[in-house]
Design an enzyme around this catalytic site. Structure first.
Site, PDB file in Angstrom:
ATOM      1  N   GLU A 224       0.851  -1.257   0.076  1.00 50.57           N
ATOM      2  CA  GLU A 224       0.008  -0.011  -0.027  1.00 50.57           C
ATOM      3  C   GLU A 224       0.749   1.373  -0.009  1.00 50.57           C
ATOM      4  O   GLU A 224       0.242   2.387  -0.365  1.00 50.57           O
ATOM      5  CB  GLU A 224      -1.013  -0.005   1.390  1.00 50.57           C
ATOM      6  CG  GLU A 224      -0.236   0.109   2.506  1.00 50.57           C
ATOM      7  CD  GLU A 224       0.257  -1.227   3.068  1.00 50.57           C
ATOM      8  OE1 GLU A 224      -0.345  -2.359   2.552  1.00 50.57           O
ATOM      9  OE2 GLU A 224       1.404  -1.262   3.504  1.00 50.57           O
ATOM     10  N   ASN A 308      -2.194  -7.620  -3.305  1.00 44.37           N
ATOM     11  CA  ASN A 308      -3.069  -6.952  -4.104  1.00 44.37           C
ATOM     12  C   ASN A 308      -2.348  -5.676  -4.782  1.00 44.37           C
ATOM     13  O   ASN A 308      -1.084  -5.437  -4.392  1.00 44.37           O
ATOM     14  CB  ASN A 308      -4.169  -6.498  -3.310  1.00 44.37           C
ATOM     15  CG  ASN A 308      -3.888  -5.264  -2.279  1.00 44.37           C
ATOM     16  OD1 ASN A 308      -2.566  -5.347  -1.679  1.00 44.37           O
ATOM     17  ND2 ASN A 308      -4.711  -4.652  -1.575  1.00 44.37           N
ATOM     18  N   ASP A 350      -8.917  -5.456  -1.372  1.00 43.53           N
ATOM     19  CA  ASP A 350      -7.825  -5.700  -0.939  1.00 43.53           C
ATOM     20  C   ASP A 350      -7.529  -7.207  -0.409  1.00 43.53           C
ATOM     21  O   ASP A 350      -7.114  -7.634   0.724  1.00 43.53           O
ATOM     22  CB  ASP A 350      -8.054  -5.191   0.504  1.00 43.53           C
ATOM     23  CG  ASP A 350      -6.833  -4.922   1.315  1.00 43.53           C
ATOM     24  OD1 ASP A 350      -6.758  -4.666   2.448  1.00 43.53           O
ATOM     25  OD2 ASP A 350      -5.553  -4.891   0.624  1.00 43.53           O
TER      26      ASP A 350
END
Lengths: 624, 275
Positions: A224, A308, A350
């Site tokens: 992220e 992801n 996610d």
């Protein structure tokens, strides 16, 4: 939700064809309403007949020793020890304890080799060696990697570490600030330290390395943060990088070449790690490798899942976003990709694809197949052919609204467009929630029962109005994410015994909170796992009956292991201490009033502080 | 709770020296990012550093810094952990804390080379083909607002991202998106105004800044205030008075940093924050 047993008629037909003995068909009994109680099955002691999956020969069960978190490179987490069994598990007692020295989420696995127990603490990631030959298992030595404190600031989900692994006289482990380290097991001295990840760019390492052949396989965390994911193989002796394969980008960097033979057409083509993204978004494409790695030394392949697609919202990155949210098979020696399968194309929820791929050998429609079984974040238990990445089956093991199923012909996940997150739009009841039907917490496979034991979540999420925030001085808008229990009686977790071949639950135990610990199963037909309230449980592997439980001092999110001590007795150990993503409200002192903290998890876990406080203690148990 | 790491600041002007020589000066504990220009850094080179000094001076307070990076979870780790009492530079609409009246409002802007024809609207057909840079938040599900506008126009095939946290091991982690416009790596950046204003001064190529016009359901404009803990209304009131009385000086600081400002009515009512 009623648990369905093996359909009696189907068994009868199959057995007629395969000449197997008749099985009793039991009536269906609904689960009791109270969480914590187990469904009392009355199945026969062992699943019979050729339908039962087997562990590959190289998946050596744990025995006197437990040398790596998954017990073996096949990740079965199965022990041959049967001293502790269904008859005597209720007599287990604490044998010794050890304080980890830091009260953050304890995800490590205690490994035992040559009468020495090794654990790694959360940041500052100290490796401890305990001498099991002496009373109380005193500290033999410890190694402090002097990890940079600033790396804690960029870790997304508590400063955890998933444990060490032993091979060839060395203990391998990784640090939050991005180093891979090898320690001489006998002396506690550093053999080598290799910097792999750059924490000043948000890259950390939390996973347990996998030693296989002469290499150790390691991957990064931090998707992220715009980090580009990779997996690397280091030489066990020198620590030098032998190969490093990225999860996004051109084929040369993803190490896709003429050895790559994926099963499905959507993975065939050049530089798909670029062209399945708009523009150059693959450069911040995530796809980190922070979960489990398994390996088949006969096929000479490693298998690992990829997270992801990084910080881009799914609407900004139309396309499959290869090679994220899937599983790679690579040549152990060269790193060249052999095949890939994507659990969740263009992931929108996610659903990191990093969960364990446990290697099993099965009979499938009359043919012997080398397979793997994988319970994914997206809610399906997959069986794949591990030679080529073909999906044999995908069965839901939790409530799912985000997708409608997996199309076995194309291999694609079929999304439910009604549950697609869209900026500024309220979407309620997305199941599974972002932590998935199961997050990193690893399952275990018993060739005796033929069952997969899955500790997992029952969570859904609502995405509601925009929320204004800022990071690094820059204002932004985000979506309010609120998680809550999935359908049922309010239980947010479940420990399930899963019939792999038939793709269905055999028994399960509901838990108040997500079952966020790992599990282990033994030849004594007992299964161990821990709850976020802190109960360490032993359960009958066949029936699901609770045999014994012990309340440790804090919630459990670690991985249980078992070994034979120098005194000849079987021991089982777990490190207790809540935290991680699900335990953030306790470990991180989060404000319960803010349901969107910890990425929305807090709403679902508001009551956790009522049930546990922070901790960090290793408990080892034995009989008498 | 004790501060973790503190730094004492003497007031900037002679007038301030006189007013802070009182024996029992109060303390104003500010959490700020040690490497986050143009807003703040440990060398006090940011405009929030300068504004905090003015406000502290007005209150007769000794300014103490607690250095904490503005990363995920920072409100909880700083203000709500009690290690400091003020967070400057907070969007007024943030709900996790109480904010003062804003001391400036700004917008996300178009940043492009000055010699190129100005882009003034998100509907400009050139947006489909120009190389566009956006800032990436790095928090799941969060966008910088211009991305919402691009998403709804399906403008995705020519967009590059620049992480707001960036490479914090080096100075100027927010500068790369401006450098990318200057170098031609991108043709157009959709970037938070104060970042564009400040760094446009540092590159040799003349750059043009144009506020992105309002867009339905997209928050392009933010009013920036100081944040205190939710229940700390007394401190919020004090800060408001100080900001009000030193308004001209604060505006002058923002001018020096070329913070491109817009006028935006404050959401705050007078009754909420009067002392």
């Amino acid at each position: 939700m009623p648990i369905s047993r093996l359909n009696a008629a189907a068994i009868a037909v199959a057995c007629d064809m395969l000449l197997c003995p008749a099985l009793n068909a039991e009536p269906v009994t609904p689960l009791p309403a109270d969480p914590g109680e187990s469904y009392q099955a009355t199945a026969s002691d062992e699943a019979k007949g050729p339908l039962r999956p087997a562990a590959p020969a190289f998946a050596t069960p744990g025995n006197a020793e437990w040398s790596m978190p998954g017990a073996n490179v096949g990740l079965t987490r199965f022990s041959d020890l049967s001293d502790i069994d269904t008859a005597n598990a209720a007599d287990l007692k604490v044998a010794f304890t050890f304080s980890m020295g830091v009260n953050r989420g304890q995800e490590t696995a205690p490994i035992v080799v040559d009468d020495t127990l090794y654990v790694v603490s959360p940041f500052p990631n100290i490796l401890y060696a305990l001498d099991l030959t002496k009373p109380g298992a005193p500290l033999k030595w410890s190694y402090d990697p002097k990890a940079h404190a600033a790396s804690q600031g960029v870790a997304c989900c508590d400063v955890v570490n998933r444990g060490p692994a032993f091979a060839n006289g060395m203990v391998f482990f990784n640090t939050l600030d991005g180093n891979a380290i090898a320690i001489d097991a006998a002396t506690g001295k550093e053999a080598w330290k290799t910097k792999l990840a750059d924490f000043t760019r948000g890259e950390t390492i939390t996973m347990a390395p996998l030693p296989v052949k002469d290499k150790v396989i390691i991957g990064n965390s931090g998707g992220e943060m715009g980090v580009r994911g990779w997996a690397a193989a280091l030489d066990q002796t020198t620590g030098k990088i032998v190969w490093k394969a990225y999860s996004t980008g051109p084929d040369s960097e993803v190490m896709i070449g003429d050895q790559f033979k994926p099963f499905y057409p959507q993975y065939k083509g050049e530089n798909l790690g670029v062209s399945t993204w708009p523009a150059e978004m693959w450069k911040q494409g995530g796809g980190t490798v922070w979960g489990w790695v398994s390996a088949d030394p006969d096929l000479n392949l490693v298998y690992y899942g990829v997270s992801n697609p990084g910080p881009w919202n799914s609407s900004m990155r139309p396309g499959d976003n290869l090679w994220t949210a899937g599983v790679f098979a690579r040549d152990i020696d060269s790193g060249e990709a052999r095949w890939f399968y994507q659990w969740s194309p263009n992931d929108r929820s996610d659903y990191d694809g990093v969960n364990e791929n446990i290697l099993i050998d099965i009979e499938w429609k009359g043919a012997h197949r080398k397979a793997l079984v994988h319970p994914d974040r997206n809610g399906y238990v997959y069986i794949l052919d591990r030679t080529n990445g073909e999906v044999l089956s995908a069965s839901p093991f939790a409530a799912i609204t985000s997708s409608l199923g997996v199309d076995l012909k194309s291999g694609r996940l079929i999304y439910n467009e009604e549950k697609k997150p869209q900026t500024g739009k309220t979407v309620r009841g997305i199941c599974p929630a972002a932590p998935g039907a199961k997050d990193w917490q690893p399952s275990a496979f018993s060739h005796k029962t033929g069952l997969l034991y899955i500790p997992h979540n029952n969570l859904c999420m609502d995405l509601t109005e925009v929320e204004v925030g800022y990071l690094a001085g820059t204002p932004y808008v985000g979506t309010d994410v609120k998680m809550m229990a999935g359908p049922g009686d309010g239980s947010r977790g479940e420990f399930a015994a899963w019939d792999i071949m038939n793709g269905e639950k055999v028994w399960s135990i509901k838990e108040r909170f997500p079952a966020w610990s790992g599990t282990l199963v033994t030849a004594g037909n007992v299964v161990f796992y821990g709850t976020m309230e802190g109960w360490f449980k032993v359960v009958d592997a066949v029936t699901g009956k609770l045999l014994w439980q012990f309340k440790t001092s804090s919630g459990i999110i670690g991985q249980p292991t078992t070994w034979r001590g120098p005194d000849g007795k079987q021991y089982v150990a777990i490190v207790s201490g809540v935290g991680g993503w699900s335990g953030a409200i306790v470990a991180g002192n989060l404000d319960e009033r803010d349901g969107t903290a910890a990425l929305g998890f807090v709403n679902a876990m508001r009551d956790l502080p009522d049930h546990t406080t922070k901790g960090g203690t290793l408990y080892a148990f034995s009989l008498d | 709770m004790p501060s973790r790491s503190t730094e004492r600041i003497l007031a900037l002007s002679a007038l301030a020296l006189i007013s802070t020589s009182a024996v029992h000066a109060r303390e104003l504990r500010v959490c700020a990012d040690p490497n986050n220009l143009p807003f703040s850094n440990q060398k006090m080179e940011g405009f929030e550093n300068k504004i905090a000094a003015v406000v502290a001076n007005e209150l007769g307070a000794r300014l103490e810094y607690v250095w904490a990076p503005l990363w995920r979870g920072f409100v909880r780790k700083t203000l709500n952990a009690g290690i400091c009492d003020v967070l400057p530079g907070v969007p007024e609409q943030m709900e996790r804390l109480t904010t003062t009246r804003p001391y400036y409002s700004a917008s996300y802007v178009f940043l492009q080379p000055a010699e190129n024809e100005a882009v003034t609207s998100l509907d400009d057909p050139r947006l489909a083909t120009l190389k566009i840079g956006v800032q990436l938040v790095g928090d799941d599900g969060a966008n910088t607002p211009p991305m919402d506008a691009l998403e709804r126009r399906h403008t995705t095939s020519n967009v590059r991202g620049f992480m707001v946290i960036g490479d914090w091991g080096k100075p100027h982690p927010l500068r790369p998106i401006v450098d990318a416009v200057s170098s031609g790596e991108i043709d157009l950046a959709l970037v938070w105004g104060p970042i564009a204003g400040y760094y446009a001064l540092t590159v040799s190529r003349p750059l043009r800044i144009t506020p992105i016009p309002p867009e339905p359901d997209v928050h392009l404009l933010f009013s920036i205030a100081m944040g205190v803990r939710k229940d700390d209304n007394a401190l919020a009131a004090d800060l408001n008075s100080a900001i009000e009385r030193r308004r001209n000086e604060i505006d002058a600081i923002l001018d020096t940093y070329s913070v491109p400002r817009t006028t935006l009515p404050s959401a705050k009512h007078d009754e909420e924050v009067s002392p």
